[in-house]
Scaffold this motif. Structure first.
Motif, mmCIF file in Angstrom:
data_model
loop_
_atom_site.group_PDB
_atom_site.id
_atom_site.type_symbol
_atom_site.label_atom_id
_atom_site.label_comp_id
_atom_site.label_asym_id
_atom_site.label_seq_id
_atom_site.Cartn_x
_atom_site.Cartn_y
_atom_site.Cartn_z
ATOM 1 N N UNK A 6 -61.743 24.023 -9.318
ATOM 2 C CA UNK A 6 -62.051 22.896 -10.192
ATOM 3 C C UNK A 6 -61.513 21.580 -9.642
ATOM 4 N N UNK A 7 -60.631 21.605 -8.637
ATOM 5 C CA UNK A 7 -60.138 20.347 -8.099
ATOM 6 C C UNK A 7 -60.569 20.195 -6.649
ATOM 7 N N UNK A 11 -61.677 22.936 -3.626
ATOM 8 C CA UNK A 11 -63.095 22.924 -3.272
ATOM 9 C C UNK A 11 -63.288 22.679 -1.779
ATOM 10 N N UNK A 12 -62.500 21.778 -1.211
ATOM 11 C CA UNK A 12 -62.589 21.490 0.220
ATOM 12 C C UNK A 12 -62.302 22.744 1.041
ATOM 13 N N UNK A 13 -61.272 23.490 0.641
ATOM 14 C CA UNK A 13 -60.932 24.707 1.373
ATOM 15 C C UNK A 13 -62.058 25.732 1.247
ATOM 16 N N UNK A 16 -64.836 24.861 3.455
ATOM 17 C CA UNK A 16 -64.525 25.106 4.863
ATOM 18 C C UNK A 16 -64.791 26.557 5.244
ATOM 19 N N UNK A 17 -64.549 27.489 4.311
ATOM 20 C CA UNK A 17 -64.863 28.899 4.558
ATOM 21 C C UNK A 17 -66.375 29.116 4.528
ATOM 22 N N UNK A 18 -67.051 28.447 3.596
ATOM 23 C CA UNK A 18 -68.504 28.550 3.496
ATOM 24 C C UNK A 18 -69.168 28.076 4.796
ATOM 25 N N UNK A 19 -68.588 27.039 5.409
ATOM 26 C CA UNK A 19 -69.130 26.546 6.680
ATOM 27 C C UNK A 19 -69.163 27.648 7.725
ATOM 28 N N UNK A 20 -68.137 28.496 7.728
ATOM 29 C CA UNK A 20 -68.135 29.596 8.684
ATOM 30 C C UNK A 20 -69.154 30.663 8.302
ATOM 31 N N UNK A 21 -69.454 30.768 7.026
ATOM 32 C CA UNK A 21 -70.538 31.645 6.631
ATOM 33 C C UNK A 21 -71.863 31.159 7.189
ATOM 34 N N UNK A 22 -71.996 29.850 7.340
ATOM 35 C CA UNK A 22 -73.224 29.248 7.861
ATOM 36 C C UNK A 22 -73.155 29.033 9.375
ATOM 37 N N UNK A 38 -61.744 23.261 8.483
ATOM 38 C CA UNK A 38 -60.888 24.312 7.922
ATOM 39 C C UNK A 38 -59.414 23.928 8.046
ATOM 40 N N UNK A 39 -59.007 23.446 9.206
ATOM 41 C CA UNK A 39 -57.603 23.088 9.435
ATOM 42 C C UNK A 39 -57.193 21.911 8.556
ATOM 43 N N UNK A 40 -58.062 20.909 8.464
ATOM 44 C CA UNK A 40 -57.749 19.725 7.639
ATOM 45 C C UNK A 40 -57.630 20.118 6.165
ATOM 46 N N UNK A 41 -58.561 20.917 5.657
ATOM 47 C CA UNK A 41 -58.507 21.321 4.246
ATOM 48 C C UNK A 41 -57.278 22.190 3.975
#
Length: 411
Positions: A6-7, A11-13, A16-22, A38-41
């Motif tokens: 919710x914050x 959400x950013x983190x 970042x995981x979803x990006x690796x799914x894609x 991923x590292x920044x989040x």
């Protein structure tokens, strides 16, 4: 309490995981943005957390050790520029351990749930990639490859805009997606429609994998999946038998000109250098790598000097190719050539640590993926190319963290 998205920081983190799914859909030139995000989040979560900051020291040291040994070997090279280019490619080997075991060391949330979401997105991404690739392959033309054989498809997959990448790394993505598809089926209660969709997706992915005919990856997939099944005995026999049946049918339907496995049974592949025979090329590369290792087994040659030594050996052995075209095509020998016997020992400890985590926690996906990579390492320098090292480093570090932090606790 499960982690809430919710914050903005959470959400950013998650994104970042979803990006690796894609990841399979990300063009090669933009792949490096995924680990940066991923590292920044992870760092944002770290600095904004109210929990006591804590480093998970042992996994941080072990999972960073491979990068450290490469960095040391870089400074032992005469060609520092080449060494630093390779180090730049390998930054994920230090970035992900720092993110996972330092920045996320005191962040508690349900990584198992995130892993399942990641599996689903990665699988769907590979299905989409495969469908697009299979469609675009119909329009590819190259006078050098008049026949639609393995050479045609492998060249096309690297040439076609948007989907262009090395065939071996695309094959690794596809193999991992096949494994994830099996685990999605195993873990999740699915409706009949979804099961049929999952089966259709697996067939599409297998079709592209077999067209690309990356021998090492296909063998690694079969061995790793069989070994995981024998160890776990909890994976459905239907899944294993179905997978074997799909591969057998695909082999039968493949035209002979697209079956690169036949090279393995030709005596000529091992008796002379044939630039049109991948097995012959790899056999001669292996001979040079072993020869060089035996000449400097203790300290190696330094990360920046390995390719020059290999090129010289190739030339003297009649493998007349452009300098820098072929690396050692064996990750273990490359580590040994770069950093000596100590580097190889550290690499084996690194892999054993992950293996032990997988066995101890009965994480059969991690076990399957690790064996897949470990076997592929015998025929490819996965950690020397951006597409391979980023995904490998993410998977290994993320899954080790998941096993160390498996209980869904409060953020």
């Amino acid at each position: 309490m499960k982690m809430s998205f919710s914050n903005i920081k959470n959400t950013l983190f998650f994104v970042s995981v979803i990006l690796f799914g894609m990841y399979p859909l990300i063009p090669e030139r933009y792949e490096s943005y995924a680990p940066i995000f991923f590292i920044v989040s992870s760092f944002i979560l770290f600095v904004t957390s109210n929990n006591k900051r804590q480093v998970i020291f042992r996994p941080l040291v072990i999972m960073s050790s491979l990068f450290v040994i490469f960095l040391i070997s870089c400074f032992l090279s005469e060609n520092l520029n080449e060494g630093f280019k390779k180090i730049e490619t390998m930054l994920s080997l230090i970035g992900f351990p720092v993110a996972c075991f330092w920045f996320l060391g005191n962040i508690k949330f349900d990584l198992l749930k995130i892993e399942t979401i990641f599996f689903k997105i990665f699988f769907v991404s590979n299905v989409v990639f495969s469908l697009v690739a299979l469609y675009l392959l119909n329009f590819y033309r190259n006078p050098k490859f008049p026949s639609r054989d393995a050479a045609f498809f492998r060249n096309a997959i690297s040439d076609i805009p948007f989907i262009g990448d090395h065939s071996i790394y695309i094959s690794i993505f596809l193999a991992l997606a096949i494994i994830m598809g099996a685990f999605i089926y195993q873990r999740t209660n699915l409706s009949l429609v979804v099961k049929l969709g999952l089966l259709f997706g697996q067939l599409i992915i297998v079709s592209l994998l077999m067209l690309l005919m990356s021998k090492g990856v296909i063998i690694a997939l079969i061995i790793s999946s069989t070994a995981t099944f024998l160890v776990s005995q909890r994976i459905s026999k239907k899944i294993v038998l179905g997978g074997i049946l799909i591969i057998i049918i695909t082999f039968i339907l493949l035209p002979k000109q697209n079956n690169r496995f036949t090279e393995l049974f030709h005596k000529e592949s091992f008796e002379k250098v044939d630039l049109n025979n991948s097995t012959s090329i790899r056999f001669n590369i292996l001979k040079c790598s072993i020869k060089l290792v035996l000449e400097h087994p203790i300290f190696g040659y330094g990360l920046g000097d390995v390719q020059e030594e290999l090129d010289s050996c190739y030339s003297s052995n009649g493998l007349k190719v452009a300098n820098g075209r072929y690396n050692s095509h064996n990750q273990y020998l490359f580590v040994w050539l770069s950093s000596g016997i100590l580097g190889l020992i550290i690499f084996m400890i690194y892999l054993y640590y992950i293996f032990n985590i997988a066995i101890k926690n009965k994480d059969y996906f991690l076990l399957n993926a690790l064996i897949l990579f470990a076997i592929t390492f015998l025929v490819e320098n996965v950690l020397s190319r951006q597409s391979g090292v980023i995904l490998f480093a993410f998977l290994m570090n993320f899954l080790v963290l998941k096993n160390l932090n498996s209980k869904p606790l409060e953020n």
